[in-house]
Design an enzyme around this catalytic site. Structure first.
Site, PDB file in Angstrom:
ATOM      1  CB  THR A 423      11.498  16.158  10.584  1.00 27.16           C
ATOM      2  OG1 THR A 423      12.594  15.846   9.902  1.00 27.16           O
ATOM      3  CG2 THR A 423      11.039  17.167  11.112  1.00 27.16           C
ATOM      4  CG  ASP A 470      20.125  18.081   7.121  1.00 25.29           C
ATOM      5  OD1 ASP A 470      19.934  16.841   6.515  1.00 25.29           O
ATOM      6  OD2 ASP A 470      19.098  18.392   7.975  1.00 25.29           O
ATOM      7  CB  SER A 495      16.581  22.688   8.467  1.00 25.91           C
ATOM      8  OG  SER A 495      15.364  22.067   8.435  1.00 25.91           O
ATOM      9  N   GLY A 519      12.286  15.154   5.618  1.00 24.67           N
ATOM     10  CA  GLY A 519      13.475  15.276   5.019  1.00 24.67           C
ATOM     11  C   GLY A 519      13.217  16.843   3.489  1.00 24.67           C
TER      12      GLY A 519
END
Length: 612
Positions: A423, A470, A495, A519
């Site tokens: 990310t 995920d 998420s 994460g």
């Protein structure tokens, strides 16, 4: 303009001043090499607007857009497209994103999260032996690739809030892709450590030299394939990515993986819809002031988990525990750190929040919230009851059970623990007073390790996400009760992304924009920064600089070499299992000040803040 890299600032300023209102002319700036270690940063004060992103070239693209009269959304698009090129390991057009936007007191949440293919089901990550696949075996290849949503989501937001033409916002990334950018030390280091990327022929040819070593730090890397794909998106919009030759190239790449093919189809791409959702906003009091914290609703768990942790802490004596002097800073230096007593309360609150997260959170189009509302998880009475489970001066609970928010129990099984990665984060406040917080991802570093040239036949391209990992690999518990975050066709995986906008509750004025990659630890990095600014009165840079910490439901996690041995031992004396580890956040935050704005970027990565 203050506290910015002189070469970067000068070229950006010349280009911006030459641009007429409504016309964006981009000039490639000097290209400093980023670092991959811990580089102290000063924080940056601006008066009119500010942009914070994870790479200097991306930040500069956003700066030039704002200087030309663009909106926060315009700048976010330019930043994201450059990040696709210069920070390909973290985010890009092959992934998804969540974006919060504030305008005139109105907060909106734009959901560009990836979706599972229509052909996927709960057994997607169950191996031939009937057991969940090993994580890396699931990630690498086409199986893990979800329908990318970032571009369509940004297109939706631009139609509502863009001021500059869509096509102009792709110029920085196209020019940099065609003419080349200097490889940062961070990208070079990550490529050295990467195990699987070389197995993809397109990625190997782009990221590695003939002898198998990564492209050198400071060398110029060109990506003509990405330039061509971006040209098509600039001209035709998101349909250029999700339909036609580029979409076909994505699907072919996913379905033809030799050992781990995926189920993504052309119809999944063509049918993808970005969504506008109601943000999750909760009240929070700190240092005698009342705030509203706004974040993304499910399928993100970020805002709910952050709100729960901070809300539970407010039902303890945490607010009476100041920062203490200790190790805290770069190894060998002294800086403020949270005390062992405060860390005990924080990690206990974290265990409670993560227990609820594992039990209840999932795509709201598939999963019913407890008590009929996600706000049941943030109800003051519920958080007060949860806080009573913490022993302020006693032993750690080590693990926690989920609570029962609202009057209706849900029939889901708790999700087993599994890794989350990846990310990037962008925070922007424009000259019109609009603000965005956007967290964007391809999940693991280098995603699925699949790179496509988009059907261009040229060198380079873009990486595809591994977002489907995920989801819970295990669809049900031993009794057959379903996990809320199991794989289902068309579903969005849960998420941890936590883009956050903070407002003064009494005046409605913006206080801060922030967020982080990392994460599941995103939740803790974001909560740390919010607590540091709102409770301890730190500037964003000071709060970002604080050592990282947290718990994902089990051990207490502390950033290695950043806490005094006495602090570690004090937590262990309470019965907590303490793990000291590398916790590489990538925080960006911008705070409103009486004279403008003050922004911070994480010293653990190569981010930068620019503004006038």
């Amino acid at each position: 303009m203050r506290h910015i890299l002189p070469a970067l600032a000068a070229t950006a300023l010349v280009a911006a001043c030459a641009s007429a209102p409504g016309q964006f002319g981009y000039t490639v700036p000097a290209q400093p090499e980023g670092s991959s270690g811990y580089t102290p940063k000063p924080g940056w004060a601006t008066s009119k607007f500010a942009v914070a992103a994870a790479n200097p070239l991306a930040t500069d693209a956003g700066y030039q857009v704002l200087k030309a009269g663009g909106s926060a959304i315009d700048a976010a698009i330019a930043v994201q497209m450059v990040l696709t090129l210069v920070e390909p390991q973290s985010s890009g057009i092959g992934g998804g994103a969540f974006l919060l936007h504030s305008s005139g007191g109105k907060v909106e949440a734009f959901d560009g999260r990836e979706t599972a293919p229509a052909a996927a089901d709960g057994k997607l990550f169950i191996g031939a032996d009937g057991k969940p696949m090993p994580f890396d075996a699931a990630v690498v290849g086409g199986r893990s690739v979800g329908t990318p949503g970032t571009v369509r989501m940004l297109e939706m937001a631009h139609k509502q809030y863009g001021k500059l033409p869509w096509a102009q916002l792709f110029v920085p990334a196209i020019q940099l892709a065609e003419n080349g950018f200097k490889v940062s030390a961070r990208l070079n280091t990550l490529l050295k450590d990467e195990k699987y990327l070389k197995n993809d022929a397109v990625a190997a040819a782009y990221f590695y030299k003939a002898d198998g070593t990564p492209v050198d730090t400071g060398s110029t890397l060109r990506n003509p394939a990405l330039a061509e794909v971006l040209r098509q998106i600039a001209s035709k919009g998101s349909n250029a990515l999700l339909q036609g030759p580029v979409a076909q190239a994505i699907v072919t790449k996913v379905q033809s993986h030799p050992s781990n093919p995926g189920k993504l189809a052309l119809s999944d791409l063509a049918g993808y819809q970005a969504k506008k959702r109601d943000p999750i906003c909760s009240d929070y009091s700190a240092a005698g002031k009342a705030y509203r914290l706004c974040g993304m609703p499910p399928p993100s768990s970020g805002a709910i988990a952050v709100g729960q942790i901070l809300g539970i802490l407010n039902n303890t004596n945490a607010a009476s525990l100041p920062l203490t002097s200790g190790m805290g800073g770069v190894p060998g230096t002294v800086a403020p750190t949270p005390s062992a007593d405060w860390l005990h309360l924080y990690t206990e609150a974290s265990r409670l929040a993560f227990a609820d997260r594992g039990q209840y959170l999932g795509d709201p189009d598939f999963v019913q919230p407890p008590g009929g509302s996600w706000m049941s998880l943030l109800a003051p009475a519920y958080l007060s009851e949860r806080a009573k489970l913490i022993q302020p001066t006693g032993a750690s609970m080590k693990t926690a059970r989920s609570g029962v928010p609202g009057v209706v129990k849900t029939a889901y099984a708790p999700m087993p623990d599994q890794p989350e990665y990846g990310t990037s984060h962008i925070s922007i406040i424009d000259g019109y007073g609009n603000a965005i917080a956007m967290t964007t991802t391809i999940e693991d570093q280098f995603g699925s390790r699949l790179m496509t040239d988009g059907g261009t036949g040229k060198a380079g391209g873009f990486l595809l996400n591994n977002e489907l990992t995920d989801f819970s690999f295990t669809p049900t518990d031993a009794e057959g009760k379903p996990v809320a975050n199991r794989v289902e066709p068309g579903k969005r995986p849960r998420s941890s992304m936590a883009p956050t906008l903070v407002f003064d509750k009494n005046t409605g004025q913006l206080v801060m924009s922030g967020g982080s990659p990392g994460g599941a630890l995103i939740i803790h990095y974001t909560a740390k920064t919010l607590y540091g600014v709102l409770n301890w009165g730190l500037l964003p840079q000071q709060a970002i600089d604080l050592p990282n910490f947290g718990s994902l439901g089990g051990p207490s996690l502390l950033e290695e070499k950043r806490f005094a041995p006495a602090t570690v031992e004090a937590l262990r004396a309470r019965g907590a299992e303490v793990r000291e580890m590398n916790m590489t956040s990538g925080l960006q935050a911008i705070q409103k000040t009486p004279t403008g704005y003050f922004g911070g970027a994480d010293p653990r990565r190569e981010g930068l803040v620019l503004g006038d």
